[in-house]
Design a protein around this motif. Structure first.
Motif, short mmCIF file in Angstrom:
data_model
loop_
_atom_site.label_atom_id
_atom_site.label_comp_id
_atom_site.label_asym_id
_atom_site.label_seq_id
_atom_site.Cartn_x
_atom_site.Cartn_y
_atom_site.Cartn_z
N VAL A 97 16.61 46.97 21.88
CA VAL A 97 17.55 46.83 20.76
C VAL A 97 18.13 45.42 20.75
CG1 VAL A 97 19.50 47.73 22.13
CG2 VAL A 97 19.60 47.82 19.62
N LEU A 99 21.37 43.45 19.21
CA LEU A 99 22.70 43.61 18.61
C LEU A 99 23.14 42.25 18.09
CD1 LEU A 99 22.79 45.27 21.67
CD2 LEU A 99 24.47 46.47 20.26
N ILE A 117 27.67 51.53 23.37
CA ILE A 117 26.32 51.84 22.88
C ILE A 117 25.37 52.02 24.06
CG2 ILE A 117 24.36 50.93 21.56
CD1 ILE A 117 26.42 49.48 19.78
N VAL A 121 23.15 55.38 25.24
CA VAL A 121 21.71 55.41 25.53
C VAL A 121 21.47 56.09 26.88
CG1 VAL A 121 19.67 54.00 26.01
CG2 VAL A 121 21.21 53.38 24.14
N CYS A 240 15.46 55.53 18.85
CA CYS A 240 15.49 54.89 17.53
C CYS A 240 16.46 55.60 16.59
CB CYS A 240 14.08 54.88 16.92
SG CYS A 240 12.92 53.80 17.78
N MET A 243 19.99 54.58 17.63
CA MET A 243 20.34 53.24 17.17
C MET A 243 20.68 53.24 15.67
SD MET A 243 20.37 51.26 19.73
CE MET A 243 20.91 52.67 20.71
N HIS A 244 19.98 54.07 14.90
CA HIS A 244 20.29 54.18 13.47
C HIS A 244 21.69 54.78 13.28
CE1 HIS A 244 19.59 54.66 9.19
NE2 HIS A 244 19.93 55.94 9.29
N GLN A 247 24.34 52.26 14.18
CA GLN A 247 24.50 51.27 13.11
C GLN A 247 25.51 51.74 12.07
OE1 GLN A 247 22.77 47.86 12.06
NE2 GLN A 247 24.86 48.31 11.53
N LEU A 255 22.14 46.33 14.14
CA LEU A 255 21.30 46.82 15.22
C LEU A 255 19.84 46.87 14.75
CD1 LEU A 255 24.17 47.73 16.24
CD2 LEU A 255 23.02 49.70 17.26
N SER A 257 16.15 48.07 16.31
CA SER A 257 15.54 48.77 17.45
C SER A 257 14.02 48.68 17.40
CB SER A 257 15.97 50.24 17.45
OG SER A 257 15.54 50.88 16.26
N TYR A 545 12.49 43.52 13.22
CA TYR A 545 12.84 43.19 14.61
C TYR A 545 12.20 41.86 15.02
CZ TYR A 545 13.88 43.92 19.52
OH TYR A 545 14.37 43.78 20.78
#
Length: 887
Positions: A97, A99, A117, A121, A240, A243-244, A247, A255, A257, A545
């Protein structure tokens, strides 16, 4: 003599084949249809995508793969992948990821949010068969303490948070870049974990003032078991999603990922995005083929034949796909180009057969007309199909080092063979039925009997227009009613006169010089397309990304593993100087450098083997800040004596945003040194597997295919009707190929596997369209070159224009597929079609009026025949004077 015998023999064979097809049309219609049904079902049942992206697009045989095996035999790559940082090609399972703070912000001031965050994880759970797995169950473990391997930037962020909680300013926690000192005393390289860095002015230790981005990677263990792989895949998917979600919860951060499956998923995404557009493309080709085959004459118009011709290519492509999957083939997105490639060649045969039908005499039975059309067209179509097969067959040979290119070429060979079979069988049968309808005076659309002229005269105008068979246009002097086809009429009445006008020719020469200049300019700027994002969907997470990563984390190259695989006298001053020379200019992460510094600081003398190894094992590697270097040294014990048999260090080079190209240059500089230096070493990074000699690997198929076609054309000089036809064909194909190559480079297209496949196709597409035009010209017997080129355009111009226009119109929907792969396909095929059209209708018609072959000998032959005929008539008159009196 041999040339004429071979040509007549082939014409005779295809005449008999045409007669055979016309006498058994139902059989030749049924067999291809049954084959399509059988193989079509296998296509649905056995469809399977290829998930191994490395095996598809990385060179199959490369030194980097050998170096990877050797490096892995010395040091486990799974354990060291956290040190061998690679942009997009990290081996095994992982989650990554980036940031990113808002413009003007400092990501280090948001350490608390980032650590929240991070904890989310670590606490994320994945359920598999009733068991919950977290990151701690799946992570790569450190050898020294069996804890999860985490990026050192996490330790930096924890220090910053502790400073904030104890009301200290973050300035008290000194963060240097790219090497920083951690709390446990270790020196860590964070050049790939901290991005967008601004340093404190005039700072000697390169202290960080602010940073825009942080990159964190979570490495998963790879045991090789199917269960472990399934759990890892589920963890990546959940990562993933998390991370969404994060965000949405943290709008002050951006973010991005990435997981190990992201590249393959976004590569395959192109196929899903393009499905609807390919159907639209097929509809456009069907419409164009139908309209271009139509005439005002309801008897001689053939709209359904144009439509059936396109459907013939479609069902042959379905059959080819079925054969591919029956033979355990796996689908990948590069195969999207096959329908367009097959259509471009197949419809050329369809339109040539239609043109051949129009050139036959109407007073012949329809079966003889079909046979005449086969005899006229199939010789050249067989030649061009053979060259297609040779070109793509060479591309499918073991010389091809890219698996995706090899698979594509194998499929194209099958498609070409089936195209050829379906055109003379299925489409030939359709031509027989259409000819029968025409002979019996049936309407070409409504299939009803066309009324007589007297009956039509009594009907309204609209009825006369619909049922008009062209009888009012036919005069006593006009022997070919097909001349009223709108394309033929345009070429005959307007275009042919214009392009051969003496005032137009200078502008065409200037146009060609401009074309050649830009082509040459582009050929000097060719760049290889080793970047994997050229094959991904353009709006995919992987591309987003990669772009952010390139923008903020491209200051340093991927970490290059420097493996010394033979025993070395590290205590020797000469060896130390050699190592220093090799690592000069690099930012090093090295146990050797740290150990030498440790000896200097402690004023310890270790100039012999026993002292050097003894202090290394008993003192240096026992220190907490140096314990991690144990993983970088392999010791062996022979009796009481210890030896260092192999070791490794890491090199990182300063780079710009074009990291990949500079990494290739680094590899090309370092690798030759391993052959000439006394130190035996190899260099490796997972990225090298994709980039090692990529340019040579990807261009080899087109070079081999081009050489194969050139060799065939040269060897058949004595077989074709006129050797100058082959000579002009070689020049034309070379001009078109170099034009497409140069212009696509100027259009920002790199040399990747898609553009190379398009270049192989361009070779054949140019031959397909130029060959009939050139051979008709060199065999023409008119008095002047101008008249010869007019007749050639009139004979083949309609089929060329029909096919190229259908081909180019069918490409338009590709513009609306958000994928880099389809953009490349569109650009290359558009250039291939446009350059071919330019040569067939502009350049060749003008240049052929300047250069050989000369038509003077035909003129002399005609004069000699006319003089001989006049002498015979005079002799007959002298011998028979009564005949003159009678007249």
């Amino acid at each position: 003599m041999l040339r004429q015998v071979i040509h007549r023999g082939l014409q005779s064979f295809f005449y008999k084949l045409g007669l055979f097809v016309s006498r058994h049309p139902v059989f030749f219609l049924t067999v291809p249809a049954v084959l399509t049904i059988i193989f079509g079902f296998s296509l649905l049942n056995r469809f399977q995508p290829d998930t191994d992206l490395e095996s598809l697009v990385a060179p199959s045989h490369s030194l980097a793969k050998i170096e990877r095996s050797l490096a892995s035999s010395l040091f486990s790559l799974d354990q060291s992948k956290s040190q061998l940082y690679s942009d997009l090609h990290t081996p095994g399972r992982y989650g990554r990821v980036i940031l990113l703070s808002k413009p003007g912000g400092n990501i280090l001031h948001q350490a608390d949010v980032i650590l929240q965050i991070h904890r989310a994880v670590l606490e994320m759970k994945v359920n598999y068969k009733g068991y919950n797995y977290t990151f701690s169950h799946l992570c790569v473990l450190r050898n020294q303490d069996k804890k999860c391997v985490l990026d050192d930037i996490i330790s930096v962020l924890e220090d910053l948070r502790q400073a904030a909680l104890s009301n200290k300013t973050t300035a008290r926690v000194q963060v240097s870049y790219p090497n920083t000192k951690l709390k446990d005393g270790r020196s860590s390289f964070i050049g790939h974990q901290l991005g967008g860095v601004m340093e404190v002015p005039n700072s000697k230790d390169q202290r960080v003032k602010s940073a825009r981005a942080i990159q964190i990677t979570y490495y998963l263990q790879t045991y090789g078991s199917v269960t472990q792989d399934l759990i890892g895949e589920k963890w990546e998917s959940e990562f993933c999603k998390l991370m969404h979600k994060m965000q949405l919860d943290h709008q002050d951060l951006q973010l991005y990922s990435l997981a190990s499956f992201s590249l393959w998923k976004d590569f395959h995404q192109t196929s899903l995005l393009a499905r609807g557009k390919i159907l639209v493309s097929l509809m456009l080709i069907l419409l164009t083929a139908t309209l271009s085959s139509s005439m005002k004459d309801c008897l001689r118009s053939k709209p359904f034949l144009g439509l059936l011709g396109v459907l013939t290519i479609c069902i042959s492509s379905v059959t080819a796909a079925g054969i591919f999957f029956i033979t355990d083939g796996k689908y990948n997105s590069t195969l999207l180009g096959i329908p367009f490639f097959a259509m471009g060649h197949g419809t050329k045969g369809v339109f040539e057969l239609l043109s051949g039908w129009r050139r036959t005499r109407e007073n012949l039975p329809f079966k003889d007309r079909v046979a005449d059309a086969y005899s006229d067209v199939m010789v050249s179509y067989t030649m061009t199909s053979s060259l297609y097969f040779i070109a793509f067959g060479m591309g499918a040979s073991p010389f091809t080092n890219i698996e995706a290119v090899k698979v594509f070429c194998q499929n194209m060979c099958v498609s070409i063979l089936l195209n050829y079979f379906y055109i003379f069988s299925f489409f030939g049968s359709c031509l027989v039925f259409a000819g029968q309808l025409e002979q019996n005076r049936y309407h070409s659309i409504f299939c009803c009997k066309i009324p007589s002229a007297e009956y039509l005269d009594r009907k309204p105008v609209w009825f006369q227009t619909v049922m008009n068979d062209g009888h009012q246009h036919t005069s006593h002097h006009e022997t070919n009613p097909y001349q009223h086809h709108f394309i033929q009429h345009f070429l005959r009445e307007h275009y042919n006169e214009w392009i051969t006008n003496i005032y137009v020719k200078p502008f065409v020469v200037i146009l060609y010089l401009i074309y050649a200049s830009f082509s040459f300019m582009g050929c000097l700027q060719i760049s290889d397309g080793a970047n994997i994002i050229n094959l991904l969907a353009s709006e995919s997470p992987s591309v987003s990304y990669a772009l952010i990563q390139q923008k903020y984390f491209s200051n340093y190259s991927p970490v290059i593993g420097f493996y010394i695989y033979e025993p070395l006298e590290y205590w020797n001053g000469t060896v130390q100087e050699d190592l220093k020379t090799l690592s000069q200019g690099f930012n090093t992460v090295s146990w050797i450098e740290q150990y030498y510094q440790y000896l200097r600081v402690g004023n310890i003398n270790a100039t012999n083997k026993s002292d050097f190894i003894s202090i290394l094992q008993s003192s240096f590697l026992k220190k907490p800040e140096f314990q991690h270097f144990k993983n970088d040294i392999i010791f062996s014990k022979a009796g009481d004596e210890n030896n260092i048999i192999a070791s490794r260090l890491y090199l990182v080079a300063r780079t710009s945003e074009n990291t990949q190209r500079e990494a290739v240059e680094l590899l090309e500089k370092l690798r030759p040194l391993s052959l000439i230096q006394s130190i035996k070493f190899i260099v490796f990074n997972p990225t090298f597997v994709f980039m090692d000699h990529y340019g040579l690997s990807v261009t080899m198929p087109v070079l081999i295919s081009g050489f194969g076609i050139l060799l065939v054309l040269i060897l058949t000089f004595f077989l074709v009707i006129h050797p100058l036809g082959n000579f002009w064909l070689i020049l034309s194909v070379t001009s078109i190929e170099l034009g497409v190559l140069g212009l696509m480079t100027l259009w920002n297209v790199d040399m990747d596997c898609i553009s190379i496949l398009c270049l192989i196709y361009t070779l054949n597409f140019a031959i397909d369209h130029c060959a009939p035009l050139l051979y008709t010209f060199v065999l023409a017997t008119e008095h002047t070159r101008t008249q010869c080129i007019k007749n050639s355009l009139q004979e083949h111009g309609t089929a060329i224009l029909q096919n190229v226009s259908s081909f180019l119109i069918g490409l338009v929907p590709l513009l609306f597929v958000p994928s880099n792969l389809t953009f490349t396909l569109f650009k290359c095929l558009l250039l291939a079609g446009s350059c071919t059209l330019l040569h067939c209708f502009v350049i060749l018609p003008v240049f052929l009026t300047f250069f050989p072959p000369s038509k003077k000998h035909h003129k002399k032959k005609k004069r000699a025949k006319r003089k001989e005929r006049e002498e015979i008539e005079c002799i007959e008159i002298q011998e028979n004077p009564d005949h003159v009196t009678a007249v």
